[in-house]
Design an enzyme around this catalytic site. Structure first.
Site, PDB file in Angstrom:
ATOM      1  N   LEU A 132      -4.491 -41.049 -35.656  1.00 19.83           N
ATOM      2  CA  LEU A 132      -4.265 -41.641 -36.979  1.00 19.83           C
ATOM      3  C   LEU A 132      -3.245 -42.768 -36.926  1.00 19.83           C
ATOM      4  O   LEU A 132      -3.529 -43.893 -37.325  1.00 19.83           O
ATOM      5  CB  LEU A 132      -3.822 -40.569 -37.977  1.00 19.83           C
ATOM      6  N   THR A 133      -2.044 -42.489 -36.432  1.00 22.89           N
ATOM      7  CA  THR A 133      -0.972 -43.477 -36.480  1.00 22.89           C
ATOM      8  C   THR A 133      -1.229 -44.627 -35.507  1.00 22.89           C
ATOM      9  O   THR A 133      -1.885 -44.475 -34.484  1.00 22.89           O
ATOM     10  CB  THR A 133       0.390 -42.840 -36.151  1.00 22.89           C
ATOM     11  N   SER A 139       4.063 -44.282 -41.284  1.00 20.70           N
ATOM     12  CA  SER A 139       4.166 -43.605 -42.574  1.00 20.70           C
ATOM     13  C   SER A 139       3.184 -44.153 -43.606  1.00 20.70           C
ATOM     14  O   SER A 139       2.957 -43.515 -44.632  1.00 20.70           O
ATOM     15  CB  SER A 139       5.602 -43.727 -43.116  1.00 20.70           C
ATOM     16  N   ILE A 164      -0.141 -40.406 -30.031  1.00 16.20           N
ATOM     17  CA  ILE A 164      -1.264 -39.489 -30.173  1.00 16.20           C
ATOM     18  C   ILE A 164      -1.131 -38.371 -29.145  1.00 16.20           C
ATOM     19  O   ILE A 164      -1.221 -38.608 -27.937  1.00 16.20           O
ATOM     20  CB  ILE A 164      -2.604 -40.224 -29.993  1.00 16.20           C
ATOM     21  N   PHE A 257      -5.134 -36.561 -44.435  1.00 22.16           N
ATOM     22  CA  PHE A 257      -3.972 -35.927 -45.058  1.00 22.16           C
ATOM     23  C   PHE A 257      -4.135 -34.415 -45.135  1.00 22.16           C
ATOM     24  O   PHE A 257      -3.153 -33.666 -45.038  1.00 22.16           O
ATOM     25  CB  PHE A 257      -3.736 -36.491 -46.460  1.00 22.16           C
ATOM     26  N   GLU A 384       4.464 -36.143 -38.611  1.00 21.73           N
ATOM     27  CA  GLU A 384       3.854 -35.468 -39.771  1.00 21.73           C
ATOM     28  C   GLU A 384       4.662 -35.704 -41.046  1.00 21.73           C
ATOM     29  O   GLU A 384       4.797 -34.834 -41.896  1.00 21.73           O
ATOM     30  CB  GLU A 384       3.688 -33.955 -39.531  1.00 21.73           C
TER      31      GLU A 384
END
Length: 405
Positions: A132-133, A139, A164, A257, A384
């Site tokens: 994801l990041t 954020s 990751i 999410f 997270e």
């Protein structure tokens, strides 16, 4: 009863919950504690533990069916508490596999995708990662630049991901990318009733086998935290995938999410395991360390430190238990998770640091756990959802105002 369980929280557990606690604690005592100092010092993830974790039913233990444990949220939390008493990095392995990769498929995947992948990941036959990041989108995942385009009946992914977990040893990675509504319609996965224009971009998940040409992962080195684990950079260069590799359900950020919330829930329990282990380490040391003719535990200042830390630990454990009961009852809300993740990690870092002071100079060596836990918890505090993000989630609940930007 644990030395630190002054409030007798264990009496609030069921027999099945106590069995989970004892099983995972025994595994940590037998396989982790004798070796973790060396693994941490060598920056080595002991992959030989992965089949053993699978055998204990730790991967996807909160998921029903598909070879998963179907355990309660409280049982899952207790398991994370005991695992992180060993090391945060090893608890992260379970979180990446179960709370992230497996939850992404369980909540957003097709029935065929669930049947194909969940039993294999639960059994430890397949390792999953969760992308994801990005280098410039942490954020704020809505700012991601990774994108997927439908070309001649195949998805073509381009972009980059950072931080990751497990990516260099994973067999599949869930990659989140932006997809146009037009391409989602062409692939047959745009939800009925969604009126967004065709050129709108929506975040979608993809199951990406890591041996696909154009996918590459590289471990991030020279870390000062989470050294007994793997965090990686991912590069995606014209990665071609079959059309059915997209996760068909829950388009948008609600997809990833939901996975992050599962991981945050586990952290709310897990971080306190590191704190508990730090207190126990400091207490054991102080009871035998003689200064001025008596053990450190006989001094008022040492007792004050130990008392304050144990009270803070027990308060955090009570909040985690209440969170777990709400999770099992279906009454857990987003701000509940944020409160517990924010404060339990913050408290755990302070406990680990204070325990280091009791150990004196010996506390900076790998022979003792508190400073290792404190260093690891700096990462747990960040991933997270940072302190700032969770503070604003709680603030929004209190005020009704979204102050994220």
């Amino acid at each position: 009863m644990s030395t630190t369980d002054l409030f007798n929280i264990a009496s609030m557990f069921t027999e099945q919950e106590l069995q989970v606690r004892d099983t995972v604690a025994e595994f940590v005592d037998r396989r982790v504690r004798p070796n973790i100092a060396r693994w941490y010092d060598d920056a080595h993830l002991p992959t030989e533990l992965i089949p053993e974790m699978a055998e204990l039913g730790l991967f996807g233990m909160h998921i029903e069916g598909y070879g998963c444990g179907g355990r309660s949220a409280v049982e899952y939390g207790i398991a994370m508490h005991e695992m992180e008493a060993g090391d945060s990095g090893l608890r992260t392995v379970i979180s990446v596999q179960g709370s992230l990769a497996m939850t992404a498929i369980a909540k957003n995947g097709s029935e065929e995708q669930k049947q194909t992948w969940l039993p294999k990941i639960a059994a430890g036959e397949v390792i999953g990662a969760f992308g994801l990041t990005e280098p410039t989108a942490g954020s704020d995942p809505s700012a991601m630049t990774t994108h997927a385009k439908l070309v001649d009946g195949q998805w073509v992914l381009n972009g980059a991901k950072r931080w990751i977990g497990l990516a260099t040893i994973a067999n599949i990675t869930i990659i989140w990318a932006k997809v146009s509504v037009a391409d989602a319609k062409a692939a047959g996965v745009h939800p009925d009733g969604d009126t967004r224009p065709d050129d709108a971009m929506v975040v979608r998940g993809f199951i990406v086998p890591t041996d696909t040409p154009g996918f590459s992962a590289e471990a991030i080195e020279q870390k000062l935290s989470m050294r007994a684990s793997l965090q990686c950079d991912i590069s995606l260069e014209n990665v071609e995938l079959p059309v059915d590799t997209i996760l068909p359900h829950n388009p948008g950020l609600r997809g990833p999410f939901a996975c992050l919330n599962e991981a945050r829930y586990g952290i709310a329990w897990g971080a306190l395991g590191a704190a508990r282990d730090s207190i126990e380490s400091a207490l054991d040391y102080a009871s035998t360390r003689m200064q001025f003719g008596k053990p450190l535990t006989a001094y008022q200042l040492t007792q004050k430190k130990l008392a304050d830390m144990t009270i803070a630990l027990n308060k955090g454990q009570l909040m985690a238990l209440q969170l777990g009961r709400a999770n099992d009852a279906g009454t857990m809300d987003l701000h509940h998770i944020s409160m517990a993740k924010l404060d339990n990690v913050r408290v755990s870092i302070e406990i680990a640091r204070e325990c280091r002071t009791i150990l004196g100079g010996n506390g900076i060596t790998a022979e003792y756990s508190p400073l290792r836990h404190a260093n690891n918890l700096e990462s747990v505090r960040t991933y997270e959802g940072t302190d700032e993000v969770h503070t604003l989630i709680v603030g929004q609940k209190l005020t009704g105002e979204a102050a994220f930007s």
